[in-house]
Write an enzyme that holds these catalytic residues in place. Structure first.
Site, short mmCIF file in Angstrom:
data_model
loop_
_atom_site.label_atom_id
_atom_site.label_comp_id
_atom_site.label_asym_id
_atom_site.label_seq_id
_atom_site.Cartn_x
_atom_site.Cartn_y
_atom_site.Cartn_z
N GLU A 107 -26.14 -36.72 -15.29
CA GLU A 107 -26.27 -35.99 -16.74
C GLU A 107 -25.78 -34.66 -16.87
O GLU A 107 -25.70 -33.82 -15.84
CB GLU A 107 -27.67 -36.23 -17.00
CG GLU A 107 -28.08 -37.85 -16.88
CD GLU A 107 -29.44 -38.19 -17.35
OE1 GLU A 107 -30.04 -37.49 -18.12
OE2 GLU A 107 -30.29 -39.30 -16.92
N TRP B 230 -37.20 -47.56 -18.90
CA TRP B 230 -37.37 -46.14 -18.38
C TRP B 230 -39.14 -45.96 -18.65
O TRP B 230 -39.50 -45.78 -20.14
CB TRP B 230 -36.61 -44.94 -18.83
CG TRP B 230 -37.04 -43.69 -18.19
CD1 TRP B 230 -38.20 -42.88 -18.63
CD2 TRP B 230 -36.62 -43.33 -16.93
NE1 TRP B 230 -38.18 -41.88 -17.74
CE2 TRP B 230 -37.29 -41.95 -16.81
CE3 TRP B 230 -35.56 -43.63 -15.91
CZ2 TRP B 230 -37.18 -41.03 -15.65
CZ3 TRP B 230 -35.52 -42.80 -14.87
CH2 TRP B 230 -36.15 -41.67 -14.83
N GLU C 12 -35.26 -40.77 -26.22
CA GLU C 12 -35.40 -39.32 -26.02
C GLU C 12 -35.04 -38.59 -27.20
O GLU C 12 -34.64 -37.30 -27.05
CB GLU C 12 -34.83 -38.84 -24.78
CG GLU C 12 -35.74 -39.04 -23.46
CD GLU C 12 -36.94 -38.13 -23.42
OE1 GLU C 12 -36.88 -36.95 -23.47
OE2 GLU C 12 -38.28 -38.72 -23.94
N GLU D 192 -31.08 -31.28 -9.03
CA GLU D 192 -31.26 -30.02 -8.32
C GLU D 192 -32.17 -29.46 -8.79
O GLU D 192 -32.72 -29.00 -9.86
CB GLU D 192 -29.94 -29.05 -8.47
CG GLU D 192 -29.92 -28.04 -7.18
CD GLU D 192 -28.58 -27.41 -7.35
OE1 GLU D 192 -27.99 -27.05 -6.39
OE2 GLU D 192 -28.10 -26.87 -8.30
N MET E 38 -28.91 -44.93 -22.34
CA MET E 38 -30.11 -44.23 -22.60
C MET E 38 -30.40 -44.08 -23.99
O MET E 38 -30.42 -42.88 -24.73
CB MET E 38 -30.04 -42.96 -21.97
CG MET E 38 -30.05 -43.04 -20.25
SD MET E 38 -30.21 -41.34 -19.47
CE MET E 38 -28.33 -40.53 -19.83
N THR E 39 -30.80 -45.25 -24.70
CA THR E 39 -30.98 -44.99 -26.23
C THR E 39 -32.43 -44.76 -26.46
O THR E 39 -33.20 -45.62 -26.98
CB THR E 39 -30.86 -46.27 -26.80
OG1 THR E 39 -31.24 -47.47 -25.97
CG2 THR E 39 -29.10 -46.63 -26.99
#
Length: 430
Positions: free
Chosen positions: A219, A407, A285, A176, A282-283
């Site tokens: 998320e 990504w 960041e 959003e 999401m391994t």
């Protein structure tokens, strides 16, 4: 194919001569724009054994010859991938990197995320990686509060993806504005009618657009959404199965299950792993744009996440996340100073311009360097290179994972795609 780490004083021509090849072949294998090298830089050598990389802590009594004999790899290949390895003076307790030969073929699924622009650049970006992909997750359509989905310019990209024998996945998020919204997710997940309408819209859009699967990337969920998110994925999986659409769920990294954790409590690995056809973890960041300088995807942390995940999710369903980017931070770090993104290729080019020295951090298995910026400020760059991805490829083989998810496309990293082809067989959709 193996990795050679440039040592002080070496040139492209001396390295080529050492291995009996040509500078032209090495230049082409690494997509180099010139002949300038710097210490610590990783080069692919298009010859010799195919291998991954595994950390090894030197033991008392080890010699290069004994390690070589146990591994079945010539000593000079072990020396090649380590920047400093004095065969006469191995120090017990120090970590070195061993090129582990590939004993058998392994077939994996490979996914990558991509943001469509609607222009011809989309096809150019896709073609750089298409022969290495099973899926392309088109990012993204966000859910509106009434269950409808936002629009994106994906028509041309879907056609191009299919032409390259890659399966396009409809990626749906709780985005959003410019961020993921837990409150938006709450509206969608808690109201049974809106949830049902959302699922119907997702399935219908996937069929109409010609997508070949759905990827759910919700998320920053509130922990109390755990049961409702499970319910949403279960209902979506049932609706999608009747239309022949496999379901992938993208999940944040966790090393244990704490349902009350404010960031990851909503992600029920065990239940979601049972419902989904594939799970993307999401391994990456740990190093992020607003935090202090560190590896984006440190191997020790990636390993901890996978060690937990494989106890509750079938390993062949798991796609390990790999970052196709790094970050460039001003230093010393001060809260509020944000990093800028940088591709692996651009990071190496910056290090060369700065005449720097690339250091490979043993615990995180990640390269970094420092240099002085245009305003005389010190900067620190962490990124991915051939060594760091080979160390992650080793985890895929060791833990028998289903594959890899990148990504994201658009960040040049030619060494990665060459190594991916060399290390795995990549499944193409039927």
């Amino acid at each position: 194919m193996f990795v050679h780490v440039v040592k002080s004083g070496e040139t492209l021509f001396s390295i080529a001569n050492r291995y009996g090849g040509t500078a032209e072949r090495i230049r082409a294998a690494n997509d180099l724009q010139g002949d300038q090298l710097i210490p610590g830089m990783s080069l692919l050598i298009p010859a010799g054994p195919r291998s991954t990389l595994e950390p090894y802590k030197i033991r008392e009594g080890d010699t290069l010859d004994t390690i070589s004999g146990q591994l079945g790899v010539p000593p000079h290949i072990i020396q090649a991938v380590n920047e400093r390895l004095d065969e006469q003076n191995l120090v017990a307790g120090e970590t070195i990197w061993l090129p582990v030969p590939l004993r058998a073929e392994k077939t994996i699924d490979v996914n990558a995320f991509m943001i469509p622009t609607g222009g011809g650049i989309d096809q150019e970006i896709l073609l750089d990686a298409a022969d290495c992909l099973t899926y392309l997750s088109v990012f993204h359509r966000s859910v509106n509060p009434d269950g409808t989905l936002s629009d994106i310019p994906d028509d041309k990209l879907i056609d191009w993806v299919k032409a390259e024998h890659v399966a396009p996945l409809l990626t749906v998020t709780n985005f959003e504005g410019d961020r993921f919204s837990p409150d938006l997710a709450h509206v969608i997940l808690q109201d049974a009618n809106i949830r049902r309408q959302t699922i119907e819209n997702i399935v219908n859009l996937a069929k109409t657009k010609g997508y070949q699967g759905v990827n759910i990337d919700f998320e920053h969920l509130h922990p109390e959404e755990r049961d409702s998110f499970n319910c949403f994925v279960r209902e979506l999986a049932e609706a999608s199965a009747s239309e022949g659409l496999p379901i992938t769920v993208t999940l944040g990294p966790k090393t244990a299950d704490d349902p009350n954790n404010p960031w990851m409590g909503a992600f029920d690995y065990r239940t979601l792993g049972g419902l989904a056809d594939r799970v993307i973890l999401m391994t990456f960041e740990w190093g992020w744009v607003g935090g202090p300088p560190m590896a984006v995807a440190p191997l020790n942390m990636v390993r901890r996440v996978l060690d937990y995940a494989t106890t509750v999710i079938p390993s062949d369903k798991i796609l390990m996340g790999i970052a196709l980017y790094g970050y460039n931070w001003p230093t010393p770090y001060e809260e509020g100073n944000r990093a800028t993104g940088i591709s692996p290729k651009a990071a190496v080019e910056q290090a060369i311009r700065a005449k720097g020295h690339i250091h490979f951090h043993a615990e995180s298995a990640a390269p970094m360097f420092m240099y002085r910026g245009p305003r005389n400020e010190m900067r620190q760059v962490w990124f991915e290179d051939a060594r760091s991805v080979l160390a992650k490829f080793h985890l895929v083989r060791e833990l028998e994972l289903g594959g890899i998810s990148y990504w994201m496309l658009g960040n040049p990293f030619p060494q990665n795609w060459t190594l991916l082809h060399s290390t795995f067989q990549i499944r193409k959709p039927d």
